[in-house]
Design a protein around this motif. Structure first.
Motif, short mmCIF file in Angstrom:
data_model
loop_
_atom_site.label_atom_id
_atom_site.label_comp_id
_atom_site.label_asym_id
_atom_site.label_seq_id
_atom_site.Cartn_x
_atom_site.Cartn_y
_atom_site.Cartn_z
N ARG A 1 0.73 -1.10 -0.22
CA ARG A 1 0.26 0.26 -0.02
C ARG A 1 1.28 1.18 0.13
NH1 ARG A 1 -5.36 -1.14 3.14
NH2 ARG A 1 -5.44 -3.19 3.74
N PRO A 2 1.05 2.06 -0.96
CA PRO A 2 1.57 2.84 -1.20
C PRO A 2 1.52 4.05 -0.52
CG PRO A 2 0.85 2.03 -3.21
CD PRO A 2 0.12 2.04 -1.84
N LEU A 3 2.40 4.83 0.67
CA LEU A 3 2.10 5.77 1.67
C LEU A 3 1.24 6.68 0.89
CD1 LEU A 3 5.71 6.40 3.06
CD2 LEU A 3 3.67 4.55 3.78
N THR A 4 1.37 7.40 -0.52
CA THR A 4 1.08 8.55 -1.28
C THR A 4 -0.08 8.40 -1.96
OG1 THR A 4 2.65 8.40 -3.28
CG2 THR A 4 2.72 9.67 -0.82
N ASN A 5 -0.85 7.11 -1.61
CA ASN A 5 -1.97 6.70 -2.67
C ASN A 5 -2.83 6.17 -2.62
OD1 ASN A 5 -1.68 4.95 -4.01
ND2 ASN A 5 0.07 5.65 -5.39
N ASN A 6 -4.09 4.99 -3.11
CA ASN A 6 -5.03 4.47 -1.98
C ASN A 6 -4.86 3.36 -3.34
OD1 ASN A 6 -5.64 5.81 -0.37
ND2 ASN A 6 -7.21 6.50 -0.77
N ASP A 7 -3.81 2.68 -3.75
CA ASP A 7 -3.61 1.72 -4.49
C ASP A 7 -3.58 0.58 -3.55
OD1 ASP A 7 -4.30 2.87 -7.29
OD2 ASP A 7 -1.72 3.42 -7.23
N LEU A 8 -4.10 -0.84 -4.05
CA LEU A 8 -3.66 -1.98 -3.74
C LEU A 8 -2.76 -2.76 -4.41
CD1 LEU A 8 -7.14 -3.04 -2.19
CD2 LEU A 8 -5.44 -2.31 -0.76
N ILE A 9 -1.51 -3.14 -4.72
CA ILE A 9 -0.83 -3.13 -5.21
C ILE A 9 0.14 -4.87 -4.47
CG2 ILE A 9 1.80 -3.58 -6.75
CD1 ILE A 9 1.63 0.16 -6.59
N LEU A 10 0.00 -5.89 -6.09
CA LEU A 10 0.81 -7.16 -5.71
C LEU A 10 2.07 -7.42 -5.80
CD1 LEU A 10 -0.88 -9.60 -3.81
CD2 LEU A 10 -1.80 -10.05 -6.01
N GLY A 11 2.33 -7.86 -5.19
CA GLY A 11 3.97 -8.46 -5.91
C GLY A 11 4.24 -9.77 -6.08
N ALA A 12 4.47 -10.27 -6.71
CA ALA A 12 4.68 -12.33 -7.50
C ALA A 12 6.07 -12.33 -7.71
CB ALA A 12 3.39 -12.62 -8.28
N VAL A 13 6.30 -13.42 -8.62
CA VAL A 13 7.47 -13.83 -8.48
C VAL A 13 6.99 -14.65 -10.17
CG1 VAL A 13 9.26 -15.89 -8.55
CG2 VAL A 13 8.85 -14.58 -6.33
N GLY A 14 5.86 -14.94 -9.97
CA GLY A 14 5.81 -15.28 -11.55
C GLY A 14 4.57 -15.31 -11.73
N VAL A 15 3.92 -14.91 -13.41
CA VAL A 15 2.71 -13.98 -13.38
C VAL A 15 1.10 -15.59 -13.30
CG1 VAL A 15 2.49 -14.73 -15.63
CG2 VAL A 15 1.73 -13.04 -15.28
N LEU A 16 1.48 -16.43 -13.04
CA LEU A 16 0.25 -16.84 -12.64
C LEU A 16 0.03 -17.29 -11.23
CD1 LEU A 16 0.75 -20.83 -14.25
CD2 LEU A 16 -0.28 -18.82 -15.50
N GLN A 17 0.55 -15.89 -10.42
CA GLN A 17 -0.68 -16.00 -9.22
C GLN A 17 -0.88 -14.94 -9.34
OE1 GLN A 17 1.30 -17.70 -6.52
NE2 GLN A 17 2.94 -18.51 -6.74
N PHE A 18 -1.08 -14.01 -9.93
CA PHE A 18 -1.84 -12.90 -10.15
C PHE A 18 -3.62 -14.00 -10.82
CE2 PHE A 18 2.07 -10.73 -11.67
CZ PHE A 18 1.56 -9.97 -10.27
N GLU A 19 -3.46 -14.90 -11.16
CA GLU A 19 -4.64 -15.45 -11.78
C GLU A 19 -5.18 -16.21 -10.55
OE1 GLU A 19 -3.93 -16.87 -15.63
OE2 GLU A 19 -2.76 -15.46 -16.51
N VAL A 20 -4.13 -16.92 -9.83
CA VAL A 20 -4.34 -17.53 -9.06
C VAL A 20 -5.11 -16.58 -7.64
CG1 VAL A 20 -4.00 -19.04 -6.60
CG2 VAL A 20 -2.55 -19.87 -9.21
N VAL A 21 -4.70 -15.70 -7.72
CA VAL A 21 -5.47 -14.61 -6.42
C VAL A 21 -6.90 -14.23 -7.58
CG1 VAL A 21 -5.28 -12.29 -5.44
CG2 VAL A 21 -3.22 -14.02 -5.77
#
Ligand code: G4P
Length: 526
Positions: free
Chosen positions: A425-445
């Protein structure tokens, strides 16, 4: 058998390799030789993890399959072997890295035609963090491969580890005739066996045995010459160097043809370390200590997709776990009863009666357990060395229904607490940023948000290329940094401060500008 004997006979390991080198085949054959399965080819979930997301989802949906094959326990020549499986797909390498923190040694499988490949290099780096002892199996000798001397040179050079050949191949491809065991001074002739049969090829004692010339013809002379060269140029096996991670014993064979594996396994159970002592924040824990300790290295979805129940995999570090035991969940400071732990004997899940150091047990997680958590019999200690790895891919969560913001934040927070992905969660905006090691992780989430939290979310590109956990011993400078670099700072789901960089150059410049700040690419859990 006494507690000490049970402990000492454990061998807990994982296979590291590049996809296609033969990890799945090797796993099946190891089980076959351990007598755990009659017919090879029954390792479930074969390959599904590495093809497509849909396959992976299917596998996860029919849950249990992956849980079952995650840990396989089987007896071999008086020892008890725990083989920890790791996902084949590179997108789940985070999971692999953490599984490697729960083993005492590793087996590296290399394709004889391809040599050292990219994923093997990466996994070796992870093993090196803990100086994990590694044995090497050069697979697919039944195919035209590269010159074995050249292969060992490559391993030494690229992976920075000494090679000590234990067996040596006689030819390759169509000319593959078997292996010579350097220490036993015996030739094991190649006799391909498919499926569930073990190799029964003839054994010829002694390199000078005339029977060798009878069977091999001119290849016998070639072998003797080559061995002279090999023995002069390579390292002799040194168990100490192996145990310290400086040397790898090397075996050659063909997994699919059940050849060369018994040689490997016999030395594996003989020389691979039993349960090793483990560091904690306060002291080292010896495996032979009678009081139970263990840590969680992996959390995986369970059988029933309608329940948010998941299995936490715990490596036992000391003492025994008995069915129904009460354990202290150190991070939350509570004693919990564990009524229904799972073990993984002979590739089938069974309910555990007693488990020993080196063993893995699966416990039901109703959302309170995180990766890296320590369980004890009351002592307040926390195991170290289960790292988070800085993700390499970043996406911003985007809601379809903006009114579901609260559910989204909750879902992401909880899923990230499992450890496979990171939330920023950036200090200066309300984004929710997800970090992963592999791209499939985003689909799983995204899939899990949909099924488990009833939130439709998408992940879109965001201008972040890399992230580093930041800390400093200089509080004044740290405050100044926090103020000046605020637009690049975020809080992760564990509450720690992270620098998120739009480019690597930006990161480098920040590092140069702020020498008092440490930018870390790994972080301990807990
Ligand atoms: P992985 O888990 O490391 O990805 O590898 P896997 O065991 O699935 O093996 C990859 C391919 O290599 C498979 O072929 C497998 O049969 C083959 N293989 C494994 N060991 C040997 C060996 O000793 N010799 C030869 N010649 N091949 C070997 P595939 O065609 O991709 O799959 P399949 O149709 O055989 O299942």
């Amino acid at each position: 058998m006494s507690f000490i004997e049970e402990t000492r006979r454990r061998r807990t390991f994982a296979i590291i390799s590049h996809p296609d080198a033969g990890k799945t085949t090797m796993t099946e054959k190891l089980l076959l030789y351990g007598g755990a399965i009659q017919l090879a080819g029954t390792v479930k979930g074969r390959k599904s993890a590495r093809h497509a997301t849909s396959d992976w989802m299917e596998m996860e949906k029919s849950r249990g399959i992956s849980v079952t094959s995650s840990v396989m326990q089987y007896p071999y020549k008086g020892r008890m072997v725990n083989l920890l499986d790791t996902p084949g797909h590179a997108d789940f390498s985070e999971d692999t890295y953490r599984t490697l923190t729960a083993v005492d040694s590793a087996l590296m499988v290399i394709d004889a035609a391809k040599g050292v490949e990219e994923r093997t290099i990466k996994l070796m780096e992870v093993c090196r963090l803990r100086d994990t002892p590694i044995m090497t199996f050069v697979n697919k000798m039944d195919r035209e491969g590269r010159d074995p001397i050249e292969l060992l040179d490559e391993v030494e050079e690229v992976l920075k580890i000494q090679c000590a050949p234990i067996t040596w191949p006689i030819g390759s491809g169509k000319r593959f005739r078997g292996v010579y065991h350097l220490r036993r001074d015996a030739v094991h002739l190649y006799d391909p066996e498919e499926g569930g049969k073990k190799s029964t090829g003839e054994i010829i004692e002694g390199l000078d045995n005339p029977r060798l010339d009878e069977v091999l013809g001119p290849q016998a002379g070639e072998l003797r010459e080559e061995l002279e060269l090999v023995q002069g140029a390579s390292h002799a096996f040194d168990p100490e160097a192996y145990l310290s991670g400086a040397q790898t014993p090397v075996f050659f064979g063909s997994a699919i043809n059940n050849f060369g594996i018994e040689e490997l396994l016999d030395d594996f159970v003989e020389y691979a370390p039993g349960p090793l002592p483990r560091p904690t924040h306060s002291r080292k824990v010896e495996p032979t200590e009678e009081k139970f300790t263990g840590f969680v290295f992996k959390i995986q979805a369970n059988m029933d997709p309608n329940h948010r129940d998941r299995i936490a995999f715990m490596r036992i570090c000391s003492g025994t776990f008995d069915k129904g035991a009460k354990l202290r969940h150190v991070r939350i400071g509570r004693d919990v009863k564990i009524p229904d732990a799972l073990t993984f004997l002979a590739s089938d899940r069974e309910h555990v009666e007693t488990a020993y150091p080196g063993d893995i047990i699966g416990i039901h997680n109703h959302g309170t357990i995180r990766i890296g958590d320590t369980f004890t019999q009351g002592e307040d200690l926390t195991f170290t060395g289960v790292p988070n790895f800085a993700p390499e891919l970043f996406r911003r969560a985007q809601l379809k229904d903006p009114l579901k913001m609260k559910q989204l934040a909750k879902g992401l927070q909880e899923l990230c607490e499992e450890g496979a992905t990171q939330l920023y969660r950036p200090l200066t905006n309300n984004d929710l940023i997800l970090g992963a090691v592999g791209v499939l992780q985003f689909e799983v989430v995204a899939e899990r948000l949909r099924t488990e939290y009833k939130v439709e979310a998408q992940f879109e590109n965001v201008n972040v290329q890399t992230a580093r956990w930041v800390e400093s011993d200089d509080p004044k400078k740290f405050d100044e940094f926090k103020e000046k670099a605020a637009t690049n700072l975020a809080i992760d789901h564990g509450g720690d401060l992270v620098y998120i960089a739009p480019t690597r150059v930006n990161l480098q410049m920040a590092q140069e500008k702020w020498p008092e700040i440490r930018f870390q690419s790994t972080r301990e859990h807990g």
